[in-house]
Write a protein that holds these residues in place. Sequence first.
Motif, PDB file in Angstrom:
ATOM      1  N   SER A 125       0.820  -1.213   0.000  1.00 47.86           N
ATOM      2  CA  SER A 125       0.000   0.000   0.000  1.00 47.86           C
ATOM      3  C   SER A 125       0.855   1.264   0.000  1.00 47.86           C
ATOM      4  O   SER A 125       0.315   2.361  -0.032  1.00 47.86           O
ATOM      5  CB  SER A 125      -0.906   0.013   1.232  1.00 47.86           C
ATOM      6  OG  SER A 125      -0.142   0.247   2.409  1.00 47.86           O
ATOM      7  N   GLY A 126       2.180   1.116   0.052  1.00 48.28           N
ATOM      8  CA  GLY A 126       3.039   2.286   0.204  1.00 48.28           C
ATOM      9  C   GLY A 126       2.782   2.903   1.564  1.00 48.28           C
ATOM     10  O   GLY A 126       2.765   2.206   2.575  1.00 48.28           O
ATOM     11  N   ASP A 127       2.539   4.205   1.599  1.00 47.52           N
ATOM     12  CA  ASP A 127       2.227   4.879   2.858  1.00 47.52           C
ATOM     13  C   ASP A 127       0.725   4.929   3.121  1.00 47.52           C
ATOM     14  O   ASP A 127       0.293   5.505   4.117  1.00 47.52           O
ATOM     15  CB  ASP A 127       2.776   6.308   2.847  1.00 47.52           C
ATOM     16  CG  ASP A 127       4.291   6.333   2.874  1.00 47.52           C
ATOM     17  OD1 ASP A 127       4.889   5.399   3.443  1.00 47.52           O
ATOM     18  OD2 ASP A 127       4.882   7.282   2.315  1.00 47.52           O
ATOM     19  N   GLY A 128      -0.067   4.323   2.247  1.00 45.50           N
ATOM     20  CA  GLY A 128      -1.517   4.370   2.387  1.00 45.50           C
ATOM     21  C   GLY A 128      -2.026   3.472   3.496  1.00 45.50           C
ATOM     22  O   GLY A 128      -1.435   2.445   3.815  1.00 45.50           O
ATOM     23  N   VAL A 129      -3.147   3.881   4.080  1.00 53.19           N
ATOM     24  CA  VAL A 129      -3.840   3.088   5.089  1.00 53.19           C
ATOM     25  C   VAL A 129      -5.265   2.829   4.590  1.00 53.19           C
ATOM     26  O   VAL A 129      -5.706   3.420   3.606  1.00 53.19           O
ATOM     27  CB  VAL A 129      -3.856   3.799   6.459  1.00 53.19           C
ATOM     28  CG1 VAL A 129      -2.449   3.965   6.997  1.00 53.19           C
ATOM     29  CG2 VAL A 129      -4.560   5.139   6.379  1.00 53.19           C
ATOM     30  N   ALA A 130      -5.964   1.954   5.269  1.00 50.65           N
ATOM     31  CA  ALA A 130      -7.316   1.592   4.829  1.00 50.65           C
ATOM     32  C   ALA A 130      -8.263   1.647   6.017  1.00 50.65           C
ATOM     33  O   ALA A 130      -7.966   1.094   7.066  1.00 50.65           O
ATOM     34  CB  ALA A 130      -7.316   0.192   4.229  1.00 50.65           C
ATOM     35  N   ALA A 131      -9.371   2.327   5.844  1.00 52.99           N
ATOM     36  CA  ALA A 131     -10.387   2.429   6.900  1.00 52.99           C
ATOM     37  C   ALA A 131     -11.703   1.884   6.359  1.00 52.99           C
ATOM     38  O   ALA A 131     -12.577   2.622   5.946  1.00 52.99           O
ATOM     39  CB  ALA A 131     -10.540   3.875   7.344  1.00 52.99           C
ATOM     40  N   GLY A 132     -11.801   0.558   6.294  1.00 51.33           N
ATOM     41  CA  GLY A 132     -13.002  -0.072   5.755  1.00 51.33           C
ATOM     42  C   GLY A 132     -13.128   0.124   4.261  1.00 51.33           C
ATOM     43  O   GLY A 132     -14.227   0.163   3.726  1.00 51.33           O
ATOM     44  N   THR A 133     -11.986   0.251   3.575  1.00 47.72           N
ATOM     45  CA  THR A 133     -11.997   0.547   2.145  1.00 47.72           C
ATOM     46  C   THR A 133     -12.158  -0.727   1.315  1.00 47.72           C
ATOM     47  O   THR A 133     -11.730  -1.797   1.718  1.00 47.72           O
ATOM     48  CB  THR A 133     -10.714   1.288   1.728  1.00 47.72           C
ATOM     49  OG1 THR A 133      -9.590   0.513   2.117  1.00 47.72           O
ATOM     50  CG2 THR A 133     -10.640   2.644   2.385  1.00 47.72           C
ATOM     51  N   PRO A 134     -12.781  -0.602   0.136  1.00 44.53           N
ATOM     52  CA  PRO A 134     -13.081  -1.790  -0.667  1.00 44.53           C
ATOM     53  C   PRO A 134     -11.880  -2.328  -1.431  1.00 44.53           C
ATOM     54  O   PRO A 134     -10.940  -1.607  -1.748  1.00 44.53           O
ATOM     55  CB  PRO A 134     -14.149  -1.284  -1.642  1.00 44.53           C
ATOM     56  CG  PRO A 134     -13.863   0.168  -1.791  1.00 44.53           C
ATOM     57  CD  PRO A 134     -13.338   0.617  -0.453  1.00 44.53           C
ATOM     58  N   GLY A 135     -11.966  -3.608  -1.719  1.00 47.68           N
ATOM     59  CA  GLY A 135     -10.993  -4.283  -2.559  1.00 47.68           C
ATOM     60  C   GLY A 135     -11.672  -5.415  -3.300  1.00 47.68           C
ATOM     61  O   GLY A 135     -12.807  -5.788  -2.985  1.00 47.68           O
ATOM     62  N   SER A 136     -10.982  -5.960  -4.296  1.00 51.91           N
ATOM     63  CA  SER A 136     -11.552  -7.093  -5.030  1.00 51.91           C
ATOM     64  C   SER A 136     -10.441  -7.937  -5.639  1.00 51.91           C
ATOM     65  O   SER A 136      -9.325  -7.462  -5.873  1.00 51.91           O
ATOM     66  CB  SER A 136     -12.496  -6.618  -6.132  1.00 51.91           C
ATOM     67  OG  SER A 136     -11.780  -5.899  -7.115  1.00 51.91           O
ATOM     68  N   MET A 137     -10.777  -9.180  -5.874  1.00 47.98           N
ATOM     69  CA  MET A 137      -9.907 -10.107  -6.583  1.00 47.98           C
ATOM     70  C   MET A 137     -10.756 -10.716  -7.685  1.00 47.98           C
ATOM     71  O   MET A 137     -11.774 -11.355  -7.406  1.00 47.98           O
ATOM     72  CB  MET A 137      -9.386 -11.176  -5.622  1.00 47.98           C
ATOM     73  CG  MET A 137      -8.369 -12.092  -6.232  1.00 47.98           C
ATOM     74  SD  MET A 137      -7.542 -13.146  -5.012  1.00 47.98           S
ATOM     75  CE  MET A 137      -8.926 -13.848  -4.135  1.00 47.98           C
ATOM     76  N   THR A 138     -10.359 -10.482  -8.935  1.00 50.21           N
ATOM     77  CA  THR A 138     -11.113 -11.008 -10.071  1.00 50.21           C
ATOM     78  C   THR A 138     -10.344 -12.159 -10.693  1.00 50.21           C
ATOM     79  O   THR A 138      -9.170 -12.013 -11.052  1.00 50.21           O
ATOM     80  CB  THR A 138     -11.375  -9.906 -11.115  1.00 50.21           C
ATOM     81  OG1 THR A 138     -12.121  -8.860 -10.491  1.00 50.21           O
ATOM     82  CG2 THR A 138     -12.157 -10.449 -12.299  1.00 50.21           C
ATOM     83  N   LEU A 139     -10.995 -13.301 -10.798  1.00 52.56           N
ATOM     84  CA  LEU A 139     -10.424 -14.490 -11.432  1.00 52.56           C
ATOM     85  C   LEU A 139     -11.016 -14.587 -12.826  1.00 52.56           C
ATOM     86  O   LEU A 139     -12.221 -14.463 -13.005  1.00 52.56           O
ATOM     87  CB  LEU A 139     -10.785 -15.735 -10.623  1.00 52.56           C
ATOM     88  CG  LEU A 139     -10.606 -15.646  -9.104  1.00 52.56           C
ATOM     89  CD1 LEU A 139     -11.150 -16.893  -8.437  1.00 52.56           C
ATOM     90  CD2 LEU A 139      -9.154 -15.414  -8.757  1.00 52.56           C
ATOM     91  N   SER A 140     -10.166 -14.793 -13.809  1.00 53.24           N
ATOM     92  CA  SER A 140     -10.675 -14.946 -15.186  1.00 53.24           C
ATOM     93  C   SER A 140      -9.934 -16.102 -15.854  1.00 53.24           C
ATOM     94  O   SER A 140      -8.770 -16.360 -15.560  1.00 53.24           O
ATOM     95  CB  SER A 140     -10.509 -13.653 -15.984  1.00 53.24           C
ATOM     96  OG  SER A 140      -9.158 -13.261 -16.033  1.00 53.24           O
ATOM     97  N   TRP A 141     -10.632 -16.807 -16.736  1.00 52.83           N
ATOM     98  CA  TRP A 141     -10.042 -17.964 -17.400  1.00 52.83           C
ATOM     99  C   TRP A 141     -10.541 -18.077 -18.831  1.00 52.83           C
ATOM    100  O   TRP A 141     -11.624 -17.636 -19.176  1.00 52.83           O
ATOM    101  CB  TRP A 141     -10.341 -19.245 -16.627  1.00 52.83           C
ATOM    102  CG  TRP A 141     -11.798 -19.521 -16.455  1.00 52.83           C
ATOM    103  CD1 TRP A 141     -12.591 -20.308 -17.242  1.00 52.83           C
ATOM    104  CD2 TRP A 141     -12.659 -19.001 -15.440  1.00 52.83           C
ATOM    105  NE1 TRP A 141     -13.883 -20.309 -16.787  1.00 52.83           N
ATOM    106  CE2 TRP A 141     -13.957 -19.514 -15.676  1.00 52.83           C
ATOM    107  CE3 TRP A 141     -12.473 -18.144 -14.350  1.00 52.83           C
ATOM    108  CZ2 TRP A 141     -15.037 -19.210 -14.870  1.00 52.83           C
ATOM    109  CZ3 TRP A 141     -13.563 -17.848 -13.552  1.00 52.83           C
ATOM    110  CH2 TRP A 141     -14.824 -18.376 -13.813  1.00 52.83           C
ATOM    111  N   THR A 142      -9.682 -18.653 -19.638  1.00 51.65           N
ATOM    112  CA  THR A 142      -9.986 -18.958 -21.031  1.00 51.65           C
ATOM    113  C   THR A 142      -9.439 -20.348 -21.303  1.00 51.65           C
ATOM    114  O   THR A 142      -8.287 -20.627 -20.963  1.00 51.65           O
ATOM    115  CB  THR A 142      -9.298 -17.943 -21.970  1.00 51.65           C
ATOM    116  OG1 THR A 142      -9.732 -16.633 -21.620  1.00 51.65           O
ATOM    117  CG2 THR A 142      -9.623 -18.216 -23.418  1.00 51.65           C
ATOM    118  N   PRO A 143     -10.213 -21.233 -21.897  1.00 51.63           N
ATOM    119  CA  PRO A 143      -9.685 -22.570 -22.193  1.00 51.63           C
ATOM    120  C   PRO A 143      -8.486 -22.471 -23.126  1.00 51.63           C
ATOM    121  O   PRO A 143      -8.463 -21.616 -24.013  1.00 51.63           O
ATOM    122  CB  PRO A 143     -10.844 -23.293 -22.863  1.00 51.63           C
ATOM    123  CG  PRO A 143     -12.007 -22.381 -22.841  1.00 51.63           C
ATOM    124  CD  PRO A 143     -11.580 -21.052 -22.331  1.00 51.63           C
TER     125      PRO A 143
END
Length: 191
Positions: free
Chosen positions: A150-168
């Motif tokens: 996060s570098g010098d950043g902090v988080a106060a209930g802030t959103p995040g996500s992880m997106t999984l994607s696939w192609t055969p």
Amino acid sequence: MAVLGAACIAAVVAAAPASADQLPNRFGPPATLTISLIGTIGSQCGFSSAPPTNAVLNDLTQANSLTLNFSLECNAGFAVGVSSQNGGLKNSGVTGVLANGFTDLLDYKVALQYQTDLGTVSGHCDAASLAAASPTCNFYGTAPGQGLSSGDGVAAGTPGSMTLSWTPPPNKKIAAGKYGDTITVTVGTRI
């Protein structure tokens, strides 16, 4: 005699100090005392809302994606680390040698992003680069403080996500069966 008594009272009133600050100090000159106050707040970091522990990907022969949301609470600089047990979606039912041209391991992509008070932090990697055998992803991590910083950043209930994607895979046949992987997401203050 009344005149003499009034003169004495007037002399006493005139000699009295103007304020309490001007009273003589019987303990010596005034002293200054400086008190230093010191305390600490330990660093804390974790999920205020964790991603789900199970995700169904359905038909892997079709290109698709799935987003897993979370939120973070960290009062110091931190990192989010991700690791993959198999380095891809592994067929749990295949034993022995596969017929020529078939595969039992499908790679997928992981896009990680989260917000801090200083902005968005993000990264993209293939699941193969998140495996312990060959961790080459910039957000690979298995211990608190490892991963996408996060570098010098902090988080106060802030959103995040992880997106999984696939192609055969275009040049391989996919062996029938149930495919799976275990992803571990670790959040902690930076080392």
